[in-house]
Design an enzyme around this catalytic site. Sequence first.
Site, mmCIF file in Angstrom:
data_model
loop_
_atom_site.group_PDB
_atom_site.id
_atom_site.type_symbol
_atom_site.label_atom_id
_atom_site.label_comp_id
_atom_site.label_asym_id
_atom_site.label_seq_id
_atom_site.Cartn_x
_atom_site.Cartn_y
_atom_site.Cartn_z
ATOM 1 N N HIS A 106 14.073 100.565 -23.965
ATOM 2 C CA HIS A 106 13.137 101.640 -23.600
ATOM 3 C C HIS A 106 13.693 103.014 -23.999
ATOM 4 O O HIS A 106 14.622 103.099 -24.809
ATOM 5 C CB HIS A 106 12.777 101.548 -22.107
ATOM 6 C CG HIS A 106 12.499 100.134 -21.670
ATOM 7 N ND1 HIS A 106 11.322 99.493 -21.929
ATOM 8 C CD2 HIS A 106 13.299 99.225 -21.037
ATOM 9 C CE1 HIS A 106 11.384 98.254 -21.452
ATOM 10 N NE2 HIS A 106 12.577 98.064 -20.912
ATOM 11 N N GLU A 143 15.081 102.635 -15.697
ATOM 12 C CA GLU A 143 15.760 101.593 -16.475
ATOM 13 C C GLU A 143 16.318 102.193 -17.766
ATOM 14 O O GLU A 143 17.430 101.851 -18.185
ATOM 15 C CB GLU A 143 14.783 100.459 -16.807
ATOM 16 C CG GLU A 143 15.425 99.336 -17.628
ATOM 17 C CD GLU A 143 14.432 98.303 -18.124
ATOM 18 O OE1 GLU A 143 13.251 98.359 -17.719
ATOM 19 O OE2 GLU A 143 14.835 97.443 -18.945
ATOM 20 N N HIS A 198 19.011 95.764 -20.863
ATOM 21 C CA HIS A 198 17.866 95.983 -19.970
ATOM 22 C C HIS A 198 18.252 95.750 -18.517
ATOM 23 O O HIS A 198 19.336 95.246 -18.219
ATOM 24 C CB HIS A 198 16.730 94.997 -20.308
ATOM 25 C CG HIS A 198 16.045 95.288 -21.606
ATOM 26 N ND1 HIS A 198 14.844 95.948 -21.681
ATOM 27 C CD2 HIS A 198 16.417 95.010 -22.883
ATOM 28 C CE1 HIS A 198 14.499 96.073 -22.957
ATOM 29 N NE2 HIS A 198 15.434 95.502 -23.706
ATOM 30 N N GLU A 280 19.400 91.170 -19.124
ATOM 31 C CA GLU A 280 18.785 91.825 -17.964
ATOM 32 C C GLU A 280 19.881 91.864 -16.901
ATOM 33 O O GLU A 280 20.244 90.836 -16.327
ATOM 34 C CB GLU A 280 17.580 91.017 -17.468
ATOM 35 C CG GLU A 280 16.457 90.862 -18.484
ATOM 36 C CD GLU A 280 15.548 92.098 -18.567
ATOM 37 O OE1 GLU A 280 15.781 93.078 -17.831
ATOM 38 O OE2 GLU A 280 14.611 92.055 -19.383
HETATM 39 ZN ZN ZN Z 1 13.533 96.434 -20.076
#
Ligand code: ZN
Length: 316
Positions: A106, A143, A198, A280
Amino acid sequence: MRYDDSPPSPESASSVSPERRWFARRSGLAVGAAVLAPTLLAGWVLVQVATGAGADDARPPRIVMPAASPAATPSASPSASPTATATAPQAKGPLTGKTVVIDPGHNTGNFEHTSEIDKKVDIGTARKECDTTGTTTNAGYKEAEFTLDVSRRLRTALEAKGLKVVLTHEADRPWGPCINERARIGNEAAADAVVSVHADGVSEGSRGYHVILPAKVKGGAADTAAIVGPSRDLGERIGSNFARTTGSAPANYLGSGTGLVVRDDLGGLNLSTRPKVFIECGNMRDAKDAALLTSPEWRQKAAQGIADGIVGFLGG
Ligand code: ZN
């Protein structure tokens, strides 16, 4: 709001006996035994044991690659002197000249550029949003802030090992890059490993990390056949090292406790021609995980674990 990294498709993982390579070495010994004098053989066995054990990452992977790596060739021939092999000067280390691309998931600017990031791009197997905002903690820690911070720490750790490191972006653009461009950066750098960083955004009580591995896909510009095997190796090493350095457990809400998930819907993986995984690191929407993700000390541990996994994958 949809995130590029959710929801997952069903996991597909299989395992193969970790003894496979060892048996291959043992078979080689048996053949050699027929043609060698007993004393020479004894010395050779010692060489084989010394070079065979501990050559891989110290921690055994949780799941072994279904497609085994090309069979390792014994590094010392029966007639070679073990002393000469052990002391031969090495001009280059295993990490020399290797490149790692780190993709901070992102971009904090995406929240102000939703029309740009909502435009669809071609990921080979489908069309998908250029990029997504990512999630936040309940207190508003983005994030995208997390991923950039971990990525910078990761770069520092990898550069200390002599690796060349490229970030796909670094607060140097108002939004994006699009997911197809993120993949292209890794491809054009001819990266030896690519990691997209992430953190998840799912319900309270869902905790832990997971590594996302590319599924075998083919369509348009997407063809992951060549990277599925090495990416699994990379992902297993990152997962086990991440667990060790952070003390985190594999996700309790997917992956069946392995911390590994295979997905076929992520453009960043589908379009990659280089070994690549997503990690993640935790669930930003869980209070306990959020306390970890917002801690600089914990993020340093996270970066170190990811770095150790990459270095192990690259043979360092
Ligand atoms: Zn993400």
